[in-house]
Design an enzyme around this catalytic site. Sequence first.
Site, short mmCIF file in Angstrom:
data_model
loop_
_atom_site.label_atom_id
_atom_site.label_comp_id
_atom_site.label_asym_id
_atom_site.label_seq_id
_atom_site.Cartn_x
_atom_site.Cartn_y
_atom_site.Cartn_z
N ARG A 109 0.81 -0.89 0.06
CA ARG A 109 -0.14 -0.07 -0.10
C ARG A 109 0.85 1.27 0.14
O ARG A 109 1.92 1.42 1.02
CB ARG A 109 -0.88 0.04 1.38
CG ARG A 109 -2.15 -0.80 1.25
CD ARG A 109 -3.17 -0.35 2.29
NE ARG A 109 -2.77 0.20 3.63
CZ ARG A 109 -3.31 0.59 4.39
NH1 ARG A 109 -4.60 0.26 4.09
NH2 ARG A 109 -2.87 0.88 5.61
N THR A 113 -1.51 7.21 -0.72
CA THR A 113 -2.81 7.35 -1.24
C THR A 113 -3.30 6.14 -0.81
O THR A 113 -4.64 5.81 -0.88
CB THR A 113 -2.46 7.01 -2.84
OG1 THR A 113 -1.95 5.71 -3.23
CG2 THR A 113 -1.66 8.06 -3.44
N ASP A 205 0.73 -3.24 12.01
CA ASP A 205 1.27 -3.37 10.67
C ASP A 205 1.45 -5.22 10.60
O ASP A 205 2.53 -5.62 11.15
CB ASP A 205 2.25 -2.80 10.30
CG ASP A 205 2.68 -3.03 8.90
OD1 ASP A 205 2.94 -4.34 8.22
OD2 ASP A 205 3.00 -2.09 7.84
N ASP A 208 4.91 -6.30 9.24
CA ASP A 208 6.01 -6.06 10.12
C ASP A 208 6.29 -6.93 11.46
O ASP A 208 7.19 -7.26 11.98
CB ASP A 208 5.96 -4.36 10.66
CG ASP A 208 6.49 -3.47 9.43
OD1 ASP A 208 7.23 -3.91 8.96
OD2 ASP A 208 6.26 -2.31 9.77
#
Length: 214
Positions: A109, A113, A205, A208
């Site tokens: 991603r 945006t 995340d 991660d």
Amino acid sequence: MSEVKTGKVMILDHPLIQHKISILRNKDTGVKEFRELVGEIATLTAYEATRHLSVEETTIETPICEAKVKVLSGKKLALVPILRAGLGMVDGILSLIPAAKVGHIGLYRDHETLKPVKYYCKLPSDIHEREVFVLDPMLATGGSAVAAIQFIKDEGAKKITLMNTIAAPEGIAAVQAAHPDVDIYCAALDECLNENGYIVPGLGDAGDRIFGTK
Ligand code: PRP
Ligand code: URA
């Protein structure tokens, strides 16, 4: 007016899944445990997401007598994890369906945006003949899942199921709007997205935390 049929959305509320998700959400859970739990939850989710698979009767010899038994029939299966985080679900699902082929779609991603950027795509050459399970722990805006499903449809696959660990309502709505034929199985449905496009309360995340990159 014609009726628009949307795929089903299954939120798995099994106590084992809820317990495991609670550990995933905890910011103090380390990489090893996080990775193991993503795999275990994927196994449990796959158990439900494969419930519709067709079986046929065949006859075998047990040590005692002849017996009619049921074996899987119908289309062969493929798993397509969305890189990176989807990789964390693959082994847990292969433990249930070891003969499935595995394709990979690399998307990240864009932080500004929130739109998915494609950097890799390698799918089994016979994917058009297979039933496909798209894997990603996180369904946030839905942009990544919508794009990945479209790549797979463009290769001719007809029956596609999306499997997530945690979904936001916005992501489910986006997938249903773009791909009303796709069923969604997820282990938890969260409240919303925050201003950075992260799922709330979520788990942070996923990539991660699976790979220890933060
Ligand atoms: C995460 C996640 C999904 C995507 C979800 O990947 O694994 O692929 O974000 O967001 P969306 O529904 O708004 O598209 P990310 O882009 O962080 O890449 P990574 O797995 O490589 O870290
Ligand atoms: N991707 C993640 O890894 N986590 C989120 O909450 C949203 C997108």
